[in-house]
Design a protein around this motif. Structure first.
Motif, PDB file in Angstrom:
ATOM      1  N   GLY A   2      79.380  58.825  10.682  1.00  0.00           N
ATOM      2  CA  GLY A   2      79.771  59.042   9.449  1.00  0.00           C
ATOM      3  C   GLY A   2      78.762  59.244   8.145  1.00  0.00           C
ATOM      4  O   GLY A   2      77.786  58.747   8.392  1.00  0.00           O
ATOM      5  N   PRO A   3      79.541  59.513   6.974  1.00  0.00           N
ATOM      6  CA  PRO A   3      78.795  59.571   5.741  1.00  0.00           C
ATOM      7  C   PRO A   3      77.855  58.360   5.311  1.00  0.00           C
ATOM      8  O   PRO A   3      76.760  58.386   4.786  1.00  0.00           O
ATOM      9  CB  PRO A   3      79.864  59.668   4.669  1.00  0.00           C
ATOM     10  CG  PRO A   3      81.164  60.463   5.603  1.00  0.00           C
ATOM     11  CD  PRO A   3      81.002  59.748   6.738  1.00  0.00           C
ATOM     12  N   ASP A   4      78.285  56.919   5.876  1.00  0.00           N
ATOM     13  CA  ASP A   4      77.675  55.748   5.707  1.00  0.00           C
ATOM     14  C   ASP A   4      76.506  55.303   6.701  1.00  0.00           C
ATOM     15  O   ASP A   4      75.914  54.493   6.611  1.00  0.00           O
ATOM     16  CB  ASP A   4      78.734  54.759   5.667  1.00  0.00           C
ATOM     17  CG  ASP A   4      79.626  54.519   6.762  1.00  0.00           C
ATOM     18  OD1 ASP A   4      79.506  55.195   7.772  1.00  0.00           O
ATOM     19  OD2 ASP A   4      80.522  53.652   6.787  1.00  0.00           O
ATOM     20  N   GLY A   5      76.536  56.545   7.424  1.00  0.00           N
ATOM     21  CA  GLY A   5      75.562  56.247   8.769  1.00  0.00           C
ATOM     22  C   GLY A   5      76.118  55.434   9.834  1.00  0.00           C
ATOM     23  O   GLY A   5      75.339  55.420  10.783  1.00  0.00           O
ATOM     24  N   GLU A   6      77.262  55.031   9.663  1.00  0.00           N
ATOM     25  CA  GLU A   6      77.857  54.000  10.827  1.00  0.00           C
ATOM     26  C   GLU A   6      78.612  55.157  12.029  1.00  0.00           C
ATOM     27  O   GLU A   6      78.500  56.443  11.725  1.00  0.00           O
ATOM     28  CB  GLU A   6      78.977  53.346  10.387  1.00  0.00           C
ATOM     29  CG  GLU A   6      78.294  52.184   9.390  1.00  0.00           C
ATOM     30  CD  GLU A   6      77.382  51.373  10.098  1.00  0.00           C
ATOM     31  OE1 GLU A   6      77.347  50.918  11.242  1.00  0.00           O
ATOM     32  OE2 GLU A   6      76.132  51.011   9.550  1.00  0.00           O
ATOM     33  N   TYR A   7      79.229  54.454  13.063  1.00  0.00           N
ATOM     34  CA  TYR A   7      79.783  55.441  13.943  1.00  0.00           C
ATOM     35  C   TYR A   7      81.324  55.105  14.132  1.00  0.00           C
ATOM     36  O   TYR A   7      81.907  54.278  14.608  1.00  0.00           O
ATOM     37  CB  TYR A   7      78.965  54.951  15.479  1.00  0.00           C
ATOM     38  CG  TYR A   7      77.664  55.344  15.259  1.00  0.00           C
ATOM     39  CD1 TYR A   7      77.202  56.538  15.955  1.00  0.00           C
ATOM     40  CD2 TYR A   7      76.629  54.535  15.019  1.00  0.00           C
ATOM     41  CE1 TYR A   7      76.100  56.908  15.649  1.00  0.00           C
ATOM     42  CE2 TYR A   7      75.366  54.669  15.138  1.00  0.00           C
ATOM     43  CZ  TYR A   7      74.966  55.910  15.463  1.00  0.00           C
ATOM     44  OH  TYR A   7      73.620  56.279  15.442  1.00  0.00           O
ATOM     45  N   MET A  58      77.809  55.724  19.972  1.00  0.00           N
ATOM     46  CA  MET A  58      76.394  55.963  19.442  1.00  0.00           C
ATOM     47  C   MET A  58      75.433  56.775  20.358  1.00  0.00           C
ATOM     48  O   MET A  58      75.122  58.081  19.889  1.00  0.00           O
ATOM     49  CB  MET A  58      75.575  54.762  18.893  1.00  0.00           C
ATOM     50  CG  MET A  58      74.303  55.144  18.364  1.00  0.00           C
ATOM     51  SD  MET A  58      73.218  53.614  18.074  1.00  0.00           S
ATOM     52  CE  MET A  58      72.873  53.100  19.947  1.00  0.00           C
ATOM     53  N   TYR A  59      75.282  56.371  21.429  1.00  0.00           N
ATOM     54  CA  TYR A  59      74.788  57.152  22.380  1.00  0.00           C
ATOM     55  C   TYR A  59      75.035  56.883  23.926  1.00  0.00           C
ATOM     56  O   TYR A  59      75.474  55.731  24.193  1.00  0.00           O
ATOM     57  CB  TYR A  59      73.097  56.740  22.173  1.00  0.00           C
ATOM     58  CG  TYR A  59      72.077  57.414  22.981  1.00  0.00           C
ATOM     59  CD1 TYR A  59      71.550  58.746  22.583  1.00  0.00           C
ATOM     60  CD2 TYR A  59      71.412  56.822  23.803  1.00  0.00           C
ATOM     61  CE1 TYR A  59      70.679  59.435  23.452  1.00  0.00           C
ATOM     62  CE2 TYR A  59      70.221  57.427  24.391  1.00  0.00           C
ATOM     63  CZ  TYR A  59      70.128  58.639  24.416  1.00  0.00           C
ATOM     64  OH  TYR A  59      69.027  59.489  25.158  1.00  0.00           O
ATOM     65  N   GLY A  60      74.877  57.818  24.793  1.00  0.00           N
ATOM     66  CA  GLY A  60      75.397  57.880  26.078  1.00  0.00           C
ATOM     67  C   GLY A  60      74.887  56.658  26.745  1.00  0.00           C
ATOM     68  O   GLY A  60      75.715  55.914  27.660  1.00  0.00           O
ATOM     69  N   ARG A  61      73.676  55.987  26.694  1.00  0.00           N
ATOM     70  CA  ARG A  61      73.228  54.877  27.302  1.00  0.00           C
ATOM     71  C   ARG A  61      73.842  53.609  26.755  1.00  0.00           C
ATOM     72  O   ARG A  61      74.326  52.624  27.628  1.00  0.00           O
ATOM     73  CB  ARG A  61      71.652  54.898  27.213  1.00  0.00           C
ATOM     74  CG  ARG A  61      70.957  53.472  27.791  1.00  0.00           C
ATOM     75  CD  ARG A  61      69.577  53.516  27.880  1.00  0.00           C
ATOM     76  NE  ARG A  61      68.889  53.909  26.644  1.00  0.00           N
ATOM     77  CZ  ARG A  61      68.707  53.343  25.407  1.00  0.00           C
ATOM     78  NH1 ARG A  61      69.213  52.102  25.282  1.00  0.00           N
ATOM     79  NH2 ARG A  61      68.368  53.614  24.312  1.00  0.00           N
ATOM     80  N   ALA A  62      74.396  53.516  25.675  1.00  0.00           N
ATOM     81  CA  ALA A  62      74.963  52.387  24.881  1.00  0.00           C
ATOM     82  C   ALA A  62      76.670  52.463  25.177  1.00  0.00           C
ATOM     83  O   ALA A  62      77.138  51.423  25.154  1.00  0.00           O
ATOM     84  CB  ALA A  62      74.570  52.482  23.516  1.00  0.00           C
ATOM     85  N   GLY A  63      77.063  53.713  25.415  1.00  0.00           N
ATOM     86  CA  GLY A  63      78.673  53.537  25.439  1.00  0.00           C
ATOM     87  C   GLY A  63      78.922  54.727  25.646  1.00  0.00           C
ATOM     88  O   GLY A  63      78.318  55.871  25.195  1.00  0.00           O
TER      89      GLY A  63
END
Length: 373
Positions: free
Chosen positions: A34-39, A44-49
């Protein structure tokens, strides 16, 4: 909800963007920030979820009456995550007929890092004697592979917890349809989801389920994310789909296994049958108390040795001679030859994963093979 309803609905949600009744497969390895850098979507990434993994873990946790589940790329990866979460020097007590894949992990990969004793867990006094100041984990496998021995989960949990020792139960042979270790006090449940959860011999996976999100679970989650031994989105989707029929498939496995065990027990070329549903099983009474039903796995000893056992597995036509278990098709194998030269499995033992074919066809197939000995 009843377990049949959980199996169908807990791993799925209607897609809000399209109205699709079945959750789509999300193959993306990365997700927009997102604009604030969050998700904002939580990924976030396939390995994480991944959305498909989240739904798979949700249904797996609910089936075992746990709070949370962590999915892995194989049962061995799930077991390894437990061992990796322990502090170096931790002592583990495990069954002397522990699944050879995990036993070999301990003896090979963790030698000098973790300490372990393989003992008869049915001997509660021996378990108590083997607990040391640095014992941190009691590993239970019940029913065991391939001897179908039972461990008294409630009694073992009582002993372990009195010494602040964590308890993990490998519930692969039983599945949550046949046994619920978390309700008996276990701290963690492990499965090779390749087996009954997958049910069709076409997916490899593993899972750990916890009754609470404590510090130990946080470490296991770290192993999952940092180690990256996670299932693909497609595998998660396929497992979730297969789980929808798990309760009904398991009923068929159990019925067929009971009937096949009763047939084999009366056969003149069979020395013994290992199946918890038989009154002749030395722990049948424990099985009636501890298990919801008796499972789809059995082993039997033919009269003779390795040659006679191999002749049976080479003669059958409907049974497939192959390793693994839990599929709709019946599998059979001479187990000792799979486990290697240090196996403790009798040379005349045949392990059977009883499938969903008509029981009369399975009995006739084994009848012809046993007549050839």
């Amino acid at each position: 909800m009843h377990i049949e309803t959980i199996a169908i609905h807990a791993g799925n949600h209607v897609d809000q963007s399209t109205g699709a009744v079945i959750q789509p497969i999300v193959m993306s390895t990365t997700f927009e920030r997102g604009p604030d850098g969050e998700y904002p979507a939580g990924y976030m990434y396939g390995r994480a979820g991944n959305p498909n993994r989240s739904q798979l873990e949700n249904v797996l946790a609910k089936l075992e009456l746990g709070e949370e589940a962590a999915a892995f790329s194989s049962g061995n990866a799930a077991g390894m995550a437990v061992f990796q979460s322990l502090k170096p020097g931790t002592h583990i007590i495990a069954p002397n007929d522990m699944y050879h894949g995990l036993r070999n992990q301990l003896k090979t990969l963790f030698a000098g890092i973790l300490w372990f004793d393989f003992i008869d867990l049915s001997n509660l006094e021996l378990v108590e004697q083997c607990i040391k100041p640095h014992t941190g984990l009691l590993w239970i496998e019940t029913p065991s592979n391939p001897l179908l021995k039972l461990s008294n989960i409630t009694a073992l949990v009582k002993i372990a917890h009195a010494h602040d020792v964590k308890v993990v139960v490998d519930n692969t042979f039983a599945s949550p349809i046949c046994q619920l270790p978390l309700t008996l006090g276990a701290d963690l449940v492990m499965h090779s989801s390749t087996k009954y959860f997958g049910g069709h011999s076409d997916i490899t996976g593993g899972v750990l389920i916890t009754p609470k999100k404590d510090d130990w679970w946080v470490r296991i989650r770290q192993v999952q994310e940092m180690g990256g031994a996670v299932p693909s989105p497609l595998d998660c989707y396929m497992l979730t789909r297969s789980i929808k029929t798990l309760p009904y498939r398991m009923r068929g496995h159990v019925v067929n296994a009971q009937l096949l065990a009763e047939y084999l027990e009366k056969h003149t070329m069979v020395e013994a049958v290992m199946y918890p549903g038989l009154e002749s099983h030395p722990q049948h009474q424990l099985a009636k108390i501890q298990m919801l039903s008796f499972g789809g796995m059995l082993s039997f000893l033919v009269k003779g040795g390795a040659d006679e056992a191999r002749k049976v597995v080479n003669t059958v036509k409907i049974f497939t001679q192959a390793t693994s278990l839990g599929g709709v098709e019946s599998l059979i194998e001479h187990r000792a030859s799979v486990e290697g030269p240090d196996t403790k499995t009798p040379q005349n033992l045949i392990r059977v994963s009883v499938g969903l074919e008509h029981i009369d066809d399975l009995i006739e197939d084994l009848s012809v093979a046993l007549a050839e000995i």
